[in-house]
Structure formats: structure tokens, C-alpha cells
Scaffold this motif. Sequence first.
Motif, PDB file in Angstrom:
ATOM      1  N   HIS A 174      58.102  60.143 -13.131  1.00 36.75           N
ATOM      2  CA  HIS A 174      57.185  59.569 -14.130  1.00 36.75           C
ATOM      3  C   HIS A 174      57.137  60.510 -15.334  1.00 36.75           C
ATOM      4  N   SER A 176      54.411  61.803 -16.401  1.00 35.87           N
ATOM      5  CA  SER A 176      53.224  62.653 -16.262  1.00 35.87           C
ATOM      6  C   SER A 176      53.491  64.165 -16.290  1.00 35.87           C
ATOM      7  N   ARG A 200      63.638  56.454 -10.246  1.00 36.68           N
ATOM      8  CA  ARG A 200      63.231  56.270  -8.851  1.00 36.68           C
ATOM      9  C   ARG A 200      64.322  55.507  -8.123  1.00 36.68           C
ATOM     10  N   GLN A 213      59.028  55.036 -19.368  1.00 38.88           N
ATOM     11  CA  GLN A 213      57.571  54.968 -19.335  1.00 38.88           C
ATOM     12  C   GLN A 213      56.982  55.498 -20.633  1.00 38.88           C
ATOM     13  N   GLU A 215      53.490  57.597 -21.548  1.00 39.43           N
ATOM     14  CA  GLU A 215      52.345  58.292 -20.999  1.00 39.43           C
ATOM     15  C   GLU A 215      51.423  58.599 -22.167  1.00 39.43           C
ATOM     16  N   PHE A 254      45.466  57.332  -8.134  1.00 42.37           N
ATOM     17  CA  PHE A 254      46.563  58.240  -8.501  1.00 42.37           C
ATOM     18  C   PHE A 254      46.053  59.630  -8.178  1.00 42.37           C
ATOM     19  N   PHE A 256      46.420  62.297  -9.692  1.00 49.10           N
ATOM     20  CA  PHE A 256      46.114  63.106 -10.872  1.00 49.10           C
ATOM     21  C   PHE A 256      44.999  62.557 -11.740  1.00 49.10           C
ATOM     22  N   GLY A 287      48.616  51.823 -15.460  1.00 48.42           N
ATOM     23  CA  GLY A 287      47.724  52.636 -14.647  1.00 48.42           C
ATOM     24  C   GLY A 287      47.087  53.701 -15.525  1.00 48.42           C
ATOM     25  N   CYS A 288      45.847  54.080 -15.177  1.00 45.38           N
ATOM     26  CA  CYS A 288      45.172  55.070 -16.016  1.00 45.38           C
ATOM     27  C   CYS A 288      44.021  55.725 -15.259  1.00 45.38           C
ATOM     28  N   ALA A 310      44.163  59.778 -19.136  1.00 38.16           N
ATOM     29  CA  ALA A 310      45.616  59.608 -19.192  1.00 38.16           C
ATOM     30  C   ALA A 310      45.928  58.168 -18.808  1.00 38.16           C
ATOM     31  N   PHE A 311      47.050  57.695 -19.315  1.00 38.19           N
ATOM     32  CA  PHE A 311      47.509  56.367 -18.889  1.00 38.19           C
ATOM     33  C   PHE A 311      49.028  56.372 -18.864  1.00 38.19           C
ATOM     34  N   GLY A 312      49.587  55.474 -18.096  1.00 42.15           N
ATOM     35  CA  GLY A 312      51.048  55.402 -18.027  1.00 42.15           C
ATOM     36  C   GLY A 312      51.473  53.962 -17.851  1.00 42.15           C
TER      37      GLY A 312
HETATM   38  N1  PHE Z   1      52.320  58.343 -13.538  1.00 37.68           N
HETATM   39  C1  PHE Z   1      51.826  57.085 -13.036  1.00 37.68           C
HETATM   40  C2  PHE Z   1      52.983  56.308 -12.434  1.00 37.68           C
HETATM   41  O1  PHE Z   1      54.103  56.555 -12.765  1.00 37.68           O
HETATM   42  C3  PHE Z   1      51.173  56.292 -14.117  1.00 37.68           C
HETATM   43  C4  PHE Z   1      49.905  56.926 -14.610  1.00 37.68           C
HETATM   44  C5  PHE Z   1      49.932  57.813 -15.657  1.00 37.68           C
HETATM   45  C6  PHE Z   1      48.683  56.637 -14.024  1.00 37.68           C
HETATM   46  C7  PHE Z   1      48.774  58.419 -16.115  1.00 37.68           C
HETATM   47  C8  PHE Z   1      47.526  57.207 -14.469  1.00 37.68           C
HETATM   48  C9  PHE Z   1      47.580  58.097 -15.502  1.00 37.68           C
HETATM   49  O2  PHE Z   1      52.780  55.438 -11.634  1.00 37.68           O
END
Ligand code: PHE
Length: 358
Positions: A174, A176, A200, A213, A215, A254, A256, A287-288, A310-312
Motif C-alpha cells: 500500500h 501507507s 499484491r 493507490q 494515500e 485498519f 494504523f 478506507g480511512c 489518513a485515507f487510502g
Molecule cells: N492502506 C490501506 C489499504 O491499502 C488503505 C488506508 C489508508 C486505510 C489510510 C486507512 C488509512 O487497504
Amino acid sequence: MEDLETLRAEVIAAVEKAPDLTALDEVRVGALGKKGRVTALMKSLGGMDPETRKQAGQAMNRVKDAVAQAIEARRAALEAAELNARLARERVDVTLPVRPETAGTIHPISQTWDEVVAIFAQMGFAVAEGPDIEDDFHNFTALNFPPEHPAREMHDTFFLPERPDGTRHLLRTHTSPVQVRTMRGEAPPIRILVPGRTYRSDSDMTHTPMFHQFEGLVIDRTTHMGHLKGCLSEFVEAYFEVDSVPMRFRPSFFPFTEPSAEVDIGCSRQGGELRIGAGDDWLEILGCGMVHPNVLKACGLDPEVYQGFAFGMGLERIAMLKYGIPDLRTFFESDLRWLRHYGFAALDVPTLHGGLGR
Ligand code: PHE
């Protein structure tokens, strides 16, 4: 005197007949050069008595000047003719229609990338990047994945061969890890957007081993979930180019983030056609959550002072949704027919005021 007149007439006739500059130069050397006819005559002056020499000298000088003048005039004429011929030869007809060159198009991934960057740039996010080959610390440990925790398995990680010290690098699963790199490298306030490739071990209609992605990370003293929601709804409306989009946060997990959420946006799916922003159906897009205190600590930040969100999200996924592309794998097949169909006009850089996609 008779001879002088003949010489003059002959040389000037030759000058005027010289077809080009090289020929003209030959005539010049033949008349005025060291062994030229005019020069030879001038040399004969030496053997004359003073009175004859004075007269003959003046006459010869006139011939010499006349010949030199004629040569100059001919040279100018030849040069002008040559220039005109070249201008005619090298003329470009700018009114001709352009040749039908095959124009390339911008790949939907590049297009979506630029669109998302444009939107978050407007909100003050800076673009940050990190390496595709990561270590366990940045991809997992610092992000609060406990050792041997099944969450690591969740990501179907591609590992590189084990190194002499027993560690294994990996292809980041990811974006992140760039959160970690940024927080460890700069002091808050932090507001970054991280576009990038991720990997992946997975392959089907909606998964490819390599994908992209985005982020987002914001860290400050008073940042809260309201800011997260505001940012995301701003983004969703700008990206899908609709005035208002219903959005809901669904509790999720998640390692994190805490709390964590999955974000759905309102849509309708009537007659197989997906429409964003209308209807009573929901569609998951990202996701966040609020950055977990353990992540802040691992990055040297005091969770009592700093917090943030954070979000992704998957780039291909939001591109598929916006542009109606049904199969993820087609992004990477390099099929020209696909690229012509889904590609975007080159040099048409997405901006918020100029319009995102055309
Ligand atoms: N890193 C997560 C993923 O790949 C996505 C995410 C990023 C979720 C930041 C929350 C905060 O699934």
C-alpha cells in the motif's frame, strides 16, 4: 590602345557570360590575378618611356577598374539569383493540410492521477512519494501491524529473497509506508497526497498484481474526523463532477487507524448503469481513519500533542467508476483499441477551473 580595347571587351564579355560564382572567379583570376591578362599588361609599363607610360598607365587603370566593377556587378547578380533560387526551392507551403499523424492518447491511469492531484492540490495537499521496494518496518511494523499478525497475510505480500541479515524486503502493499517516511522526515503540520504503485499477489476481474493507490495524510494539533469527512466529500464531488454526493462512514478496521472507516457514496444501479450521487444504493470507494497513536509514536510524534487522519483509495477503482471501465485487467493490456476508446486528449491537463476530464 587597340589591344587594350579588345582586352577590355573580351574580359567584360566573359564576366557577363559567367554562369555561376565559380566561373566568375576563374574569369577574375584570368584577368586580375598574378598571371592575369590585365596584370601582365600593367607589368609591361616598366619598359616604356615616362610620357607613354603615364598615358598607357591611366588607360590601363581605367580598364582594370572597369573590369573590377563588372565582376562586382556580376557577383551581386549571381548571388541574388542563387538566393532567389534557394528561396523558391526551400519554400514551405504553410497552407497545406497537416498529414494524418496518429495522435496518442493519455492513459486513464495518468488522467485519473492528474485529476486527483489537481483536486487535492487545491485543498493544499503536497504530493509525496516513496520507494516501491520497502522494508518490513515502513510497510508493516511502524504502521502498527503486530509481528506475526494475520493482517500481514491479508495483504498477499510479494517478498524479495532473504538477505544475509535475515530480513526480507518487499514490494509495498500500500502507499501507507510513505505516511511513515513523511512523519519521520518532517515536522507537522503535514498535508500530503501520495500517489503511487502498489503490489499484491492477486489477480482477477478486480485485482491485478500491480495497481495504484492514493494515500492522504493530515497531521496537526487539532485535526479531527470532521476535517476528514469534509475533505473527502469535497474530493468526491469534485472528482465525480456532481453537486452533492451522499456519503456514509462504515466502521471498519485498519491496524494504523483508530477509529477506522470504510467510505461509501450514494449511487443508483438502474438497468445496469451506475450513477454516482443519485439513488438509494451505496458504493464503497475508500478506507480511512484517525492515525493510530502507536503510528504517531513509531514516527516520533507525541500523540498527546498531534493527531490527524489518513485515507487510502485505489486509483484504478475510482477510474473504473468514473469512466465506466468494467475490467481492471484491461488497464495493463496495452490494447490500442482500448487505449483509443478510453484515452484522453494529450496536452489537456486536468484543472479544477478548466474541467477535469474530456
Ligand atoms: N492502506 C490501506 C489499504 O491499502 C488503505 C488506508 C489508508 C486505510 C489510510 C486507512 C488509512 O487497504
